[in-house]
Design a protein around this motif. Structure first.
Motif, PDB file in Angstrom:
ATOM      1  N   MET A   1       0.940  -1.290   0.125  1.00 50.20           N
ATOM      2  CA  MET A   1      -0.036   0.009  -0.075  1.00 50.20           C
ATOM      3  C   MET A   1       0.883   1.492  -0.053  1.00 50.20           C
ATOM      4  O   MET A   1       1.856   1.212   0.562  1.00 50.20           O
ATOM      5  CB  MET A   1      -0.645  -0.160   1.255  1.00 50.20           C
ATOM      6  CG  MET A   1      -2.010   1.016   1.264  1.00 50.20           C
ATOM      7  SD  MET A   1      -2.976   0.791   2.723  1.00 50.20           S
ATOM      8  CE  MET A   1      -4.469   0.589   2.103  1.00 50.20           C
ATOM      9  N   LYS A   2       0.574   2.125  -0.933  1.00 50.60           N
ATOM     10  CA  LYS A   2       1.363   3.514  -1.027  1.00 50.60           C
ATOM     11  C   LYS A   2       1.067   4.303   0.320  1.00 50.60           C
ATOM     12  O   LYS A   2      -0.175   4.432   0.734  1.00 50.60           O
ATOM     13  CB  LYS A   2       0.925   4.055  -2.258  1.00 50.60           C
ATOM     14  CG  LYS A   2       1.851   4.104  -3.296  1.00 50.60           C
ATOM     15  CD  LYS A   2       1.276   4.720  -4.565  1.00 50.60           C
ATOM     16  CE  LYS A   2       1.502   6.220  -4.772  1.00 50.60           C
ATOM     17  NZ  LYS A   2       1.213   6.500  -6.192  1.00 50.60           N
ATOM     18  N   PRO A   3       1.979   5.052   0.820  1.00 47.89           N
ATOM     19  CA  PRO A   3       1.837   5.808   1.960  1.00 47.89           C
ATOM     20  C   PRO A   3       1.095   7.217   1.343  1.00 47.89           C
ATOM     21  O   PRO A   3       1.223   7.654   0.436  1.00 47.89           O
ATOM     22  CB  PRO A   3       3.078   6.145   2.654  1.00 47.89           C
ATOM     23  CG  PRO A   3       4.256   5.696   1.437  1.00 47.89           C
ATOM     24  CD  PRO A   3       3.473   4.901   0.636  1.00 47.89           C
ATOM     25  N   VAL A   4       0.335   7.534   2.265  1.00 44.95           N
ATOM     26  CA  VAL A   4      -0.496   8.772   2.093  1.00 44.95           C
ATOM     27  C   VAL A   4       0.261  10.051   2.451  1.00 44.95           C
ATOM     28  O   VAL A   4       0.755  10.000   3.709  1.00 44.95           O
ATOM     29  CB  VAL A   4      -1.869   8.852   2.695  1.00 44.95           C
ATOM     30  CG1 VAL A   4      -2.784  10.147   2.395  1.00 44.95           C
ATOM     31  CG2 VAL A   4      -2.732   7.589   2.130  1.00 44.95           C
ATOM     32  N   PRO A   5       0.458  11.097   1.329  1.00 53.62           N
ATOM     33  CA  PRO A   5       1.496  12.184   2.010  1.00 53.62           C
ATOM     34  C   PRO A   5       0.488  12.850   2.783  1.00 53.62           C
ATOM     35  O   PRO A   5      -0.703  12.920   2.836  1.00 53.62           O
ATOM     36  CB  PRO A   5       1.583  12.926   0.363  1.00 53.62           C
ATOM     37  CG  PRO A   5       0.533  12.390  -0.439  1.00 53.62           C
ATOM     38  CD  PRO A   5      -0.083  11.042   0.163  1.00 53.62           C
ATOM     39  N   PRO A   6       1.297  13.749   3.638  1.00 53.79           N
ATOM     40  CA  PRO A   6       0.377  14.434   4.869  1.00 53.79           C
ATOM     41  C   PRO A   6      -0.107  15.631   4.316  1.00 53.79           C
ATOM     42  O   PRO A   6       0.257  16.152   3.088  1.00 53.79           O
ATOM     43  CB  PRO A   6       1.722  15.080   5.662  1.00 53.79           C
ATOM     44  CG  PRO A   6       3.047  15.073   4.963  1.00 53.79           C
ATOM     45  CD  PRO A   6       2.668  13.622   3.953  1.00 53.79           C
TER      46      PRO A   6
END
Length: 96
Positions: A1-6
């Motif tokens: 799963m791709k990390p969600v940018p802040p």
């Protein structure tokens, strides 16, 4: 799963800038509302920032401050706002 940018928020700042002989705006110094001052060492790039952003009438300056690459935005004023050209902002992480 791709990390969600802040998520990021706009923080409006005072910018001292010059206009060169060709008419381009050259930002030189950023001043935060708390009085901190940062000299812009160089402007590496300039481009329209509207693609995929919430404001299609902004320009993005890629700048170097204290040896680090940062992004500074110039948000153009609505053409109906007389006497106002626009204002500068940086994007900061949203702290929750």
């Amino acid at each position: 799963m791709k990390p969600v940018p802040p998520r990021r928020i706009k923080v409006y700042v005072k910018v001292t800038s010059d206009f060169d002989a060709t008419g381009y705006m050259q930002p030189r110094i950023i001043t935060w509302s708390d009085g901190r001052v940062f000299r812009i060492e160089t402007v590496k790039d300039f481009r329209p920032a509207g693609m995929g952003r919430d404001n299609p009438f902004a320009d993005c300056y890629t700048i170097v401050v204290k040896g680090e690459t940062k992004y500074l935005f110039f948000e153009k004023a609505d053409r109906h706002q007389t006497g106002r050209i626009g204002r500068w902002y940086v994007e900061c992480p949203l702290v929750v």
